[in-house]
Design an enzyme around this catalytic site. Structure first.
Site, PDB file in Angstrom:
ATOM      1  N   SER A 193    -122.774  74.632  10.315  1.00  0.00           N
ATOM      2  CA  SER A 193    -122.178  74.951  11.615  1.00  0.00           C
ATOM      3  C   SER A 193    -121.661  76.380  11.603  1.00  0.00           C
ATOM      4  CB  SER A 193    -121.037  73.974  11.891  1.00  0.00           C
ATOM      5  OG  SER A 193    -120.386  74.323  13.090  1.00  0.00           O
ATOM      6  N   GLY A 194    -122.040  77.158  12.625  1.00  0.00           N
ATOM      7  CA  GLY A 194    -121.715  78.584  12.642  1.00  0.00           C
ATOM      8  C   GLY A 194    -120.233  78.904  12.619  1.00  0.00           C
ATOM      9  N   HIS A 195    -119.442  78.130  13.370  1.00  0.00           N
ATOM     10  CA  HIS A 195    -118.040  78.540  13.519  1.00  0.00           C
ATOM     11  C   HIS A 195    -117.226  78.344  12.244  1.00  0.00           C
ATOM     12  CE1 HIS A 195    -115.721  74.678  14.168  1.00  0.00           C
ATOM     13  NE2 HIS A 195    -116.921  74.224  14.414  1.00  0.00           N
ATOM     14  N   CYS A 320    -109.687  67.846  13.574  1.00  0.00           N
ATOM     15  CA  CYS A 320    -109.995  66.841  14.578  1.00  0.00           C
ATOM     16  C   CYS A 320    -108.891  65.788  14.673  1.00  0.00           C
ATOM     17  CB  CYS A 320    -111.312  66.152  14.234  1.00  0.00           C
ATOM     18  SG  CYS A 320    -112.637  67.297  13.903  1.00  0.00           S
TER      19      CYS A 320
HETATM   20  N1  PLP Z   1    -118.855  68.092   9.304  1.00  0.00           N
HETATM   21  C1  PLP Z   1    -117.776  68.621   8.732  1.00  0.00           C
HETATM   22  C2  PLP Z   1    -117.565  68.448   7.268  1.00  0.00           C
HETATM   23  C3  PLP Z   1    -116.849  69.351   9.489  1.00  0.00           C
HETATM   24  O1  PLP Z   1    -115.777  69.877   8.911  1.00  0.00           O
HETATM   25  C4  PLP Z   1    -117.077  69.500  10.871  1.00  0.00           C
HETATM   26  C5  PLP Z   1    -116.101  70.210  11.736  1.00  0.00           C
HETATM   27  O2  PLP Z   1    -114.907  70.058  11.601  1.00  0.00           O
HETATM   28  C6  PLP Z   1    -118.239  68.942  11.418  1.00  0.00           C
HETATM   29  C7  PLP Z   1    -119.097  68.245  10.610  1.00  0.00           C
HETATM   30  C8  PLP Z   1    -118.560  69.104  12.876  1.00  0.00           C
HETATM   31  O3  PLP Z   1    -118.990  70.425  13.099  1.00  0.00           O
HETATM   32  P1  PLP Z   1    -118.911  71.050  14.583  1.00  0.00           P
HETATM   33  O4  PLP Z   1    -117.479  71.346  14.844  1.00  0.00           O
HETATM   34  O5  PLP Z   1    -119.736  72.292  14.528  1.00  0.00           O
HETATM   35  O6  PLP Z   1    -119.482  70.027  15.496  1.00  0.00           O
END
Ligand code: PLP
Length: 386
Positions: A193-195, A320
């Site tokens: 994931s880019g961010h 989250c």
């Molecule tokens: N997987 C992990 C381990 C993460 O830390 C996150 C984001 O917190 C994600 C998946 C989800 O990524 P995105 O925020 O780009 O949807």
């Protein structure tokens, strides 16, 4: 503000912003069109695909751009389940992101989930992993690094065991890519994931090994070679490519060791000044940027709020779940008490942090912790602010 929450998201690097800006201004073409404006957009997407592939040692054709890490995770599960209609069993570690567990439970309620426990250090046991694999297992997935604790899993070994058992293997490397060297050796799918590594939000990628089953999540136009419909977010994709290239340079220069030095400096400063600190997770297997601590007699929610008032951004639990009162399921999976879980904080650095910031952060945290302790009766119950 001193920003120490880089496992939640990261700052967009100036060179990444510069790379994407033309595609928001004059280079606004649709990559599917045939005139020069469109062809230039397509060339930019192709170049970004090469940059992302190079970061993880993949072939460009094995990279599918997505809207985020969540979509990449969802797509991996959907692909494996679609490939084997007679296999309705998944093996996931108990510390996977909700993008894995949540998708499996919500979209495929018919599927039986084995959630592999982790030890007190936060790691899976490979013998238990092997024993969990069954002839009807469609996919096994173990994350590279946990977003909350920073604990890294033996993913290469797990992938080899999965393949011995004839099971596809996915790793969620969203919180590892850009922080440590990540390669695709032995995986069928890998999410990023880019961010999480200095590109903007709204772009990610799924590595799909050539020949591995694939099922698009979004169906419509033929973009991404028919693997992900929707007009490409060219500027975000270009940014992802630029961030991947910048990450490759950082990793080639061993920048992660400097990040680990600063992280350890912070840990040492806190330990020297305060009692009742507990490191969570196996320190031999954690990301270089992550410090996960429980602090006796200090509710994490209170500490976060006080630290924020004093200009310091840190997290409790994963981003989250911040704001929820429940103890982190990751800490619970590691066998910790509610009390220890509710007093746990995550401090996550990036290579943009300086030694001055780290020393200032240590002073702020020590002052905040002493203040909270002075206001609370010794041994009183931990009540987390929402
Ligand atoms: N997987 C992990 C381990 C993460 O830390 C996150 C984001 O917190 C994600 C998946 C989800 O990524 P995105 O925020 O780009 O949807």
């Amino acid at each position: 503000m001193i920003y120490l929450d880089n496992n939640a998201t990261t700052r967009v690097l100036p060179e990444v912003l510069e790379a994407m800006l033309p595609y928001l201004r004059e280079e606004y073409g649709n990559p599917s069109t045939g005139y020069p404006l469109g062809r230039r957009a397509k060339a930019a997407v192709d170049r970004a695909r090469e940059q992302v592939a190079a970061l993880i040692g993949a072939a460009p054709g094995e990279i599918v751009f997505t809207g985020c890490g969540t979509e990449a995770d969802n797509t991996a599960i959907a692909s494996a389940l679609a490939a084997f209609p007679d296999r309705r069993h998944l093996v996931l570690s108990a510390v996977e992101h909700s993008a894995m567990v949540g998708f499996a439970k919500a979209v495929h309620p018919e599927v039986e989930l084995t959630e592999l426990p982790v030890d007190a250090g936060g790691r899976i046991d490979l013998d238990r992993f092997r024993a969990a694999l069954r002839p009807d297992t469609a996919l096994a997935s173990v994350m590279w690094a946990n977003n909350e604790t920073g604990i890294c899993q033996p993913v290469a070994e797990a992938a080899a065991l999965a393949h011995e058992a004839g099971v596809l293997f996915h790793t969620d490397a969203v919180n590892a890519v850009g922080k440590v060297p990540v390669t695709i050796a032995g995986f069928d799918y890998l999410s990023l994931s880019g961010h999480k590594f200095h590109a903007p939000k709204g772009v990610g990628a799924l590595f799909v090994r050539e020949g591995a089953p694939f099922r698009p999540l979004l169906v419509g136009g033929g973009q991404e070679g028919g693997r992900r419909a929707g007009t490409e977010a060219v500027a975000q994709i270009v940014a992802l490519g630029a961030a991947a290239e910048a990450a490759a340079v950082r990793l080639a220069n061993d920048c992660q060791h400097e990040t680990a030095r600063l992280r350890d400096r912070l840990q040492a400063a806190l330990s020297a000044a305060l009692d009742g600190l507990h490191l969570n997770g196996d320190p031999a297997h954690r990301l270089p940027n992550t410090l996960h601590l429980s602090i006796d007699r200090v509710p994490a929610g209170d500490l976060l709020l006080l630290a924020a008032e004093r200009g310091l951004a840190i997290a409790s639990g994963s981003a989250c779940s911040t704001g929820k009162r429940e103890p982190s399921r990751i800490m619970k999976a590691m066998g910790h008490s509610d009390e220890r879980a509710l007093s746990s904080i995550r401090i996550s650095l990036s290579s943009l942090n300086t030694e001055e910031e780290i020393d200032e952060a240590a002073r702020t945290l020590i002052a905040c912790i002493e203040k909270i302790r002075s206001l609370r009766p010794e041994g009183g119950p931990v009540v987390v602010a929402g």
